[in-house]
Design a protein around this motif. Structure first.
Motif, PDB file in Angstrom:
ATOM      1  N   HIS A   1       0.824  -1.209   0.000  1.00  0.00           N
ATOM      2  CA  HIS A   1       0.000   0.000   0.000  1.00  0.00           C
ATOM      3  C   HIS A   1       0.858   1.260   0.000  1.00  0.00           C
ATOM      4  CE1 HIS A   1      -3.537  -2.438   1.915  1.00  0.00           C
ATOM      5  NE2 HIS A   1      -3.269  -2.784   0.672  1.00  0.00           N
ATOM      6  N   ARG A   2       1.933   1.215   0.772  1.00  0.00           N
ATOM      7  CA  ARG A   2       2.810   2.395   0.829  1.00  0.00           C
ATOM      8  C   ARG A   2       3.485   2.636  -0.522  1.00  0.00           C
ATOM      9  NH1 ARG A   2       7.464   3.686   5.421  1.00  0.00           N
ATOM     10  NH2 ARG A   2       7.826   5.858   4.764  1.00  0.00           N
TER      11      ARG A   2
ATOM     12  N   VAL B   1      -6.915  -0.937  -6.063  1.00  0.00           N
ATOM     13  CA  VAL B   1      -6.064   0.243  -5.888  1.00  0.00           C
ATOM     14  C   VAL B   1      -6.915   1.446  -5.496  1.00  0.00           C
ATOM     15  CG1 VAL B   1      -4.413   1.794  -7.004  1.00  0.00           C
ATOM     16  CG2 VAL B   1      -4.383  -0.647  -7.537  1.00  0.00           C
ATOM     17  N   TYR B   2      -8.057   1.612  -6.164  1.00  0.00           N
ATOM     18  CA  TYR B   2      -8.945   2.739  -5.868  1.00  0.00           C
ATOM     19  C   TYR B   2      -9.394   2.711  -4.411  1.00  0.00           C
ATOM     20  CZ  TYR B   2     -13.097   5.692  -5.835  1.00  0.00           C
ATOM     21  OH  TYR B   2     -14.022   6.651  -5.513  1.00  0.00           O
ATOM     22  N   LEU B   3      -9.855   1.549  -3.943  1.00  0.00           N
ATOM     23  CA  LEU B   3     -10.345   1.439  -2.569  1.00  0.00           C
ATOM     24  C   LEU B   3      -9.222   1.615  -1.555  1.00  0.00           C
ATOM     25  CD1 LEU B   3     -12.871  -1.546  -2.932  1.00  0.00           C
ATOM     26  CD2 LEU B   3     -13.398   0.897  -2.722  1.00  0.00           C
ATOM     27  N   THR B   4      -8.028   1.152  -1.909  1.00  0.00           N
ATOM     28  CA  THR B   4      -6.875   1.308  -1.022  1.00  0.00           C
ATOM     29  C   THR B   4      -6.541   2.775  -0.820  1.00  0.00           C
ATOM     30  OG1 THR B   4      -5.929  -0.839  -1.626  1.00  0.00           O
ATOM     31  CG2 THR B   4      -4.422   0.804  -0.727  1.00  0.00           C
TER      32      THR B   4
ATOM     33  N   ARG C   1      -8.462   5.424  -1.350  1.00  0.00           N
ATOM     34  CA  ARG C   1      -9.554   6.117  -0.655  1.00  0.00           C
ATOM     35  C   ARG C   1      -9.551   5.820   0.840  1.00  0.00           C
ATOM     36  NH1 ARG C   1     -15.790   5.178  -2.321  1.00  0.00           N
ATOM     37  NH2 ARG C   1     -15.420   3.230  -1.177  1.00  0.00           N
ATOM     38  N   LYS C   2      -9.257   4.559   1.182  1.00  0.00           N
ATOM     39  CA  LYS C   2      -9.245   4.143   2.592  1.00  0.00           C
ATOM     40  C   LYS C   2      -8.235   4.952   3.399  1.00  0.00           C
ATOM     41  CE  LYS C   2      -7.952   0.074   5.389  1.00  0.00           C
ATOM     42  NZ  LYS C   2      -6.609   0.523   5.819  1.00  0.00           N
ATOM     43  N   TYR C   3      -7.005   5.040   2.919  1.00  0.00           N
ATOM     44  CA  TYR C   3      -5.964   5.739   3.676  1.00  0.00           C
ATOM     45  C   TYR C   3      -6.199   7.243   3.719  1.00  0.00           C
ATOM     46  CZ  TYR C   3      -3.173   1.494   4.067  1.00  0.00           C
ATOM     47  OH  TYR C   3      -2.729   0.227   4.395  1.00  0.00           O
ATOM     48  N   LEU C   4      -6.625   7.828   2.609  1.00  0.00           N
ATOM     49  CA  LEU C   4      -6.864   9.272   2.585  1.00  0.00           C
ATOM     50  C   LEU C   4      -8.010   9.652   3.508  1.00  0.00           C
ATOM     51  CD1 LEU C   4      -6.497  10.177  -1.214  1.00  0.00           C
ATOM     52  CD2 LEU C   4      -4.804  10.394   0.607  1.00  0.00           C
ATOM     53  N   THR C   5      -8.986   8.748   3.655  1.00  0.00           N
ATOM     54  CA  THR C   5     -10.145   9.014   4.515  1.00  0.00           C
ATOM     55  C   THR C   5      -9.824   8.767   5.979  1.00  0.00           C
ATOM     56  OG1 THR C   5     -11.659   8.390   2.716  1.00  0.00           O
ATOM     57  CG2 THR C   5     -12.557   8.430   4.950  1.00  0.00           C
ATOM     58  N   GLU C   6      -9.274   7.608   6.296  1.00  0.00           N
ATOM     59  CA  GLU C   6      -9.030   7.216   7.693  1.00  0.00           C
ATOM     60  C   GLU C   6      -8.062   8.172   8.390  1.00  0.00           C
ATOM     61  OE1 GLU C   6      -7.763   3.194   7.978  1.00  0.00           O
ATOM     62  OE2 GLU C   6      -9.752   2.346   7.543  1.00  0.00           O
ATOM     63  N   HIS C   7      -7.061   8.639   7.661  1.00  0.00           N
ATOM     64  CA  HIS C   7      -6.047   9.493   8.287  1.00  0.00           C
ATOM     65  C   HIS C   7      -6.236  10.966   7.946  1.00  0.00           C
ATOM     66  CE1 HIS C   7      -3.775   6.020   9.764  1.00  0.00           C
ATOM     67  NE2 HIS C   7      -4.097   5.437   8.623  1.00  0.00           N
ATOM     68  N   GLN C   8      -7.388  11.279   7.346  1.00  0.00           N
ATOM     69  CA  GLN C   8      -7.749  12.676   7.063  1.00  0.00           C
ATOM     70  C   GLN C   8      -6.608  13.420   6.367  1.00  0.00           C
ATOM     71  OE1 GLN C   8      -9.439  14.542  10.592  1.00  0.00           O
ATOM     72  NE2 GLN C   8     -10.307  12.591  11.263  1.00  0.00           N
ATOM     73  N   ILE C   9      -6.051  12.773   5.349  1.00  0.00           N
ATOM     74  CA  ILE C   9      -4.934  13.364   4.614  1.00  0.00           C
ATOM     75  C   ILE C   9      -5.391  14.591   3.827  1.00  0.00           C
ATOM     76  CG2 ILE C   9      -3.166  12.923   2.864  1.00  0.00           C
ATOM     77  CD1 ILE C   9      -2.724  11.361   5.435  1.00  0.00           C
ATOM     78  N   THR C  10      -6.650  14.580   3.388  1.00  0.00           N
ATOM     79  CA  THR C  10      -7.171  15.691   2.602  1.00  0.00           C
ATOM     80  C   THR C  10      -8.643  15.902   2.919  1.00  0.00           C
ATOM     81  OG1 THR C  10      -7.580  16.493   0.354  1.00  0.00           O
ATOM     82  CG2 THR C  10      -7.676  14.129   0.685  1.00  0.00           C
TER      83      THR C  10
ATOM     84  N   LEU D   1     -10.642  16.918   0.525  1.00  0.00           N
ATOM     85  CA  LEU D   1     -11.310  16.745  -0.762  1.00  0.00           C
ATOM     86  C   LEU D   1     -12.375  15.661  -0.671  1.00  0.00           C
ATOM     87  CD1 LEU D   1      -8.200  16.787  -3.124  1.00  0.00           C
ATOM     88  CD2 LEU D   1      -9.888  18.610  -2.884  1.00  0.00           C
ATOM     89  N   LYS D   2     -13.498  15.885  -1.334  1.00  0.00           N
ATOM     90  CA  LYS D   2     -14.551  14.869  -1.361  1.00  0.00           C
ATOM     91  C   LYS D   2     -14.118  13.676  -2.211  1.00  0.00           C
ATOM     92  CE  LYS D   2     -18.506  17.932  -0.559  1.00  0.00           C
ATOM     93  NZ  LYS D   2     -19.787  18.447  -1.105  1.00  0.00           N
ATOM     94  N   LYS D   3     -13.460  13.972  -3.322  1.00  0.00           N
ATOM     95  CA  LYS D   3     -13.008  12.907  -4.212  1.00  0.00           C
ATOM     96  C   LYS D   3     -11.640  12.432  -3.755  1.00  0.00           C
ATOM     97  CE  LYS D   3     -12.643  11.724  -9.111  1.00  0.00           C
ATOM     98  NZ  LYS D   3     -12.725  12.229 -10.500  1.00  0.00           N
ATOM     99  N   LYS D   4     -11.530  11.158  -3.444  1.00  0.00           N
ATOM    100  CA  LYS D   4     -10.271  10.594  -2.939  1.00  0.00           C
ATOM    101  C   LYS D   4      -9.888   9.387  -3.794  1.00  0.00           C
ATOM    102  CE  LYS D   4     -11.252  12.045   1.832  1.00  0.00           C
ATOM    103  NZ  LYS D   4     -12.531  12.709   1.569  1.00  0.00           N
ATOM    104  N   SER D   5      -9.488   9.663  -5.008  1.00  0.00           N
ATOM    105  CA  SER D   5      -9.160   8.609  -5.967  1.00  0.00           C
ATOM    106  C   SER D   5      -7.674   8.624  -6.284  1.00  0.00           C
ATOM    107  CB  SER D   5      -9.962   8.811  -7.260  1.00  0.00           C
ATOM    108  OG  SER D   5      -9.513   9.989  -7.914  1.00  0.00           O
ATOM    109  N   PRO D   6      -7.161   7.570  -6.920  1.00  0.00           N
ATOM    110  CA  PRO D   6      -5.756   7.567  -7.335  1.00  0.00           C
ATOM    111  C   PRO D   6      -5.394   8.745  -8.235  1.00  0.00           C
ATOM    112  CG  PRO D   6      -6.640   5.352  -7.459  1.00  0.00           C
ATOM    113  CD  PRO D   6      -7.796   6.255  -7.155  1.00  0.00           C
TER     114      PRO D   6
END
Length: 328
Positions: free
Chosen positions: A164-165, A252-255, A257-266, A268-273
């Motif tokens: 994932h990283r 890849v898409y779900l991966t 989105r998961k990290y950007l959402t869980e850790h509040q990286i952004t 943005l509503k759209k959290k795609s690759p």
């Protein structure tokens, strides 16, 4: 044989009604596939667009040769699409398909003039591409969650976490597309010259430089893959951490989105690759990279597609001005 179902009671064989146009459309698709080397996805989209148009013409005006198609018929079809709430962007794609088709017919000597010269494309309201702030990307690179007071790592210390990283690192450090990531092969990573060779749209290859850190991370990942998996799909760089098979787009898409959402990286509503691709380009532009260089790195065929990132740069300058200038 092509059959269309229009209601619960009527089946119409449109191919029989208008065979010349359908056959010509198939010849055009073969041309862009075999000679122009368009991708399979693009050829499918062009074919669907053309057949939708020919379906409409056949039902509305009956059978006719290509030279009898007029701009009025095309405008009528496009108006129908917009009445059905199709977006301007989708309509413009269909216009692009028809332009290419009639250009082909012109070169084949089948028509004397393209009817598309009298067709005006609807305007698209351009939205600035969303991107992640540099501090958000630094959190990913440092593997430290920005929402945890205990400095919880973003990625787990196992092979799945390493997979994932590396997905994030390659996206952000190279700006490649999702399709390019999942098809990236091990032998296309040149560790001596610190670069990767990517197969882009239309089968076009491009070489992208990578950092020594990313090269080392890729080498470490390849070693972990061989020590953690008994079997895996040979040749492919990134594989599913459990099955060893090539990654698929939804995973890849779900991966991401998961990290950007869980850790509040952004926020943005759209959290795609694709956000990571925008982030790569925007950070380059904000730090003074030449627009032509960004174009080559992204694999854009036209500079117009890359110029949107200059708007983000201007927005960044406005932000700095408002924060720093006493008269702002």
């Amino acid at each position: 044989m092509i059959v269309r179902l229009f209601d619960n009671f009527t089946i119409i064989n449109l191919f029989a009604l208008n065979e010349p146009l359908y056959s010509l459309a198939e010849r055009f698709i073969s041309y862009i596939q075999l000679e122009k080397r368009y991708s399979g996805h693009t050829c499918t989209a062009y074919r669907n667009d053309l057949f939708q148009f020919i379906d409409y013409v056949t039902l509305s005006y009956s059978s006719m040769p290509v030279e009898d198609l007029t701009h009025v018929m095309i405008r009528s079809w496009l108006s129908r699409l917009m009445e059905d709430a199709m977006t301007a962007k989708s309509v413009n794609r269909k216009i692009s398909t028809l332009k290419s088709f009639f250009k082909y017919c012109l070169r084949q000597g089948l028509i004397k003039q393209s009817p598309m010269i009298k067709v005006i494309a609807p305007k698209i309201s351009r939205r600035l591409p969303g991107y992640i702030e540099e501090k958000g990307m630094r959190a990913i690179e440092d593997n430290v969650s920005p929402v945890s007071v205990t400095s919880l790592h973003i990625f787990a210390d196992d092979f799945e976490g390493a997979t994932h990283r590396l997905i994030f690192e390659i996206f952000y450090q190279t700006g490649i597309r999702l399709s390019e990531l999942i098809s990236l092969l091990e032998f296309r990573v040149d560790k001596s010259n610190l670069s990767i060779k990517v197969m882009g749209k239309g089968g076009k290859e491009r070489i992208i430089p990578i950092s020594a850190e990313l090269s080392a991370q890729i080498s470490s990942y390849m070693d972990q893959k061989r020590s953690n998996l008994e079997e895996f799909e040979g040749g492919v760089l990134l594989v599913h951490p459990h099955s060893g098979q090539r990654l698929y787009p939804k995973y890849v898409y779900l991966t991401v989105r998961k990290y950007l959402t869980e850790h509040q990286i952004t926020t943005l509503k759209k959290k795609s690759p694709h956000i990571l691709r925008h982030t790569f380009a925007t950070h380059l532009a904000n730090n003074g990279a030449d627009l032509n260089a960004i174009k080559e790195l992204l694999g854009h065929s036209s500079l117009a597609a890359t110029q949107v990132y200059t708007h983000n740069t201007i927005e960044q300058l406005k932000k700095v001005y408002k924060q720093a200038h006493p008269k702002a």
